[in-house]
Design an enzyme around this catalytic site. Structure first.
Site, PDB file in Angstrom:
ATOM      1  N   SER A  46      38.551  49.045  43.827  1.00  0.00           N
ATOM      2  CA  SER A  46      37.736  47.865  44.123  1.00  0.00           C
ATOM      3  C   SER A  46      36.858  48.211  45.312  1.00  0.00           C
ATOM      4  CB  SER A  46      38.653  46.687  44.469  1.00  0.00           C
ATOM      5  OG  SER A  46      37.964  45.666  45.160  1.00  0.00           O
ATOM      6  N   TYR A  76      45.348  40.913  47.376  1.00  0.00           N
ATOM      7  CA  TYR A  76      44.540  41.699  46.450  1.00  0.00           C
ATOM      8  C   TYR A  76      43.957  42.920  47.157  1.00  0.00           C
ATOM      9  CZ  TYR A  76      40.809  43.047  43.266  1.00  0.00           C
ATOM     10  OH  TYR A  76      39.986  43.761  42.435  1.00  0.00           O
TER      11      TYR A  76
END
Length: 249
Positions: free
Chosen positions: A132, A145
């Site tokens: 990410s 996350y």
């Protein structure tokens, strides 16, 4: 269409290949001549499919063994399965914490645990893990996350070093904000927390990138194909940003 080096008749496994970036990659691999297998909790007709919850090690092991029994090898692996959570620490329940880490971190570990011995034995393999933009930068209300994705980045580097002697490459794709089904619940949660209009949230997300739009699953899939191909034999342990310039700011 000219085939990319190293794809024709290879055996590929995409974990989380039924939707979003994983599914875009599945369709691109199939177009390149790969014999592609998908592990997911949601069925797909785009490739050979097995139902698998990556939180369950026994399920992962059984499914990988089934593929090897059928194909005799696994050449390419993309671990795309993941979940997002928009929350700070106080706003994260213990159940949410455990679920995000189980899917985003334990899942890739379990898959690697089963697939890497196969690639080591055959002295060949290309692996891509799903990172990410939060491998590189922090974002608000993204504690768990972001933690999970930063850990995937480190897992990529360490595993790349360990398996380089066996001609197994391990890289990490690091998308920015991509227009996938996973984005919708995060936008809805932010809407409920902030009261901001949904369209206004979309506009903020679009303009956060210098390119001034969201990415598409197909754009990520094409970058994954590059990492899986033999066109980049000298790349391993790399964290590849595909984020519209977001982390360059």
């Amino acid at each position: 269409m000219q085939e990319r080096t190293g794809f024709n008749d290879k055996v590929a496994l995409v974990v989380g290949g039924s939707s979003g970036m994983g599914n875009a990659t599945v369709r691109l691999l199939a177009a390149e001549g790969c014999r592609t297998h998908v592990l997911d909790i949601t069925p797909t007709a785009d490739a050979a499919f097995q139902s698998c919850d990556v939180q369950e090690y026994d399920q992962v092991r059984r499914c990988v063994q089934n593929i090897v029994a059928q194909e005799g090898r696994i050449d390419l692996l993309f671990v795309a399965a993941g979940v997002h959570l928009f929350a700070d620490i106080e706003g994260t329940s213990i159940e949410e914490f455990e679920r995000v880490l189980s899917i985003n971190l334990k899942g890739p570990f379990y898959v690697l645990k089963e697939v890497l011995p196969i690639m080591r034995e055959q002295r060949y393999g290309n692996v891509v893990l799903m990172g990410s933009d939060q491998v590189f930068v922090g974002k608000g209300s993204s504690a768990v996350y972001g933690m999970s994705k930063a850990a995937v980045g480190q897992l990529t580097k360490s595993t790349a070093i360990d398996y380089a002697p066996y001609n197994v490459r391990v890289n990490c794709i690091c998308p920015g904000t991509i227009d996938t089904p996973m984005l919708t619940p995060s936008i809805e949660r932010f809407h409920q927390m902030s009261g901001m209009d949904i369209e206004q949230i979309h506009e903020v997300l679009r303009t956060a990138q210098p390119i001034q739009r969201l990415g598409t699953p197909e754009e990520i899939g094409k970058a994954v194909l590059f990492l899986l191909s033999d066109d980049c034999r000298f790349m391993t342990g790399a964290l590849l940003s595909v984020d519209g310039g977001y982390t360059s700011q």
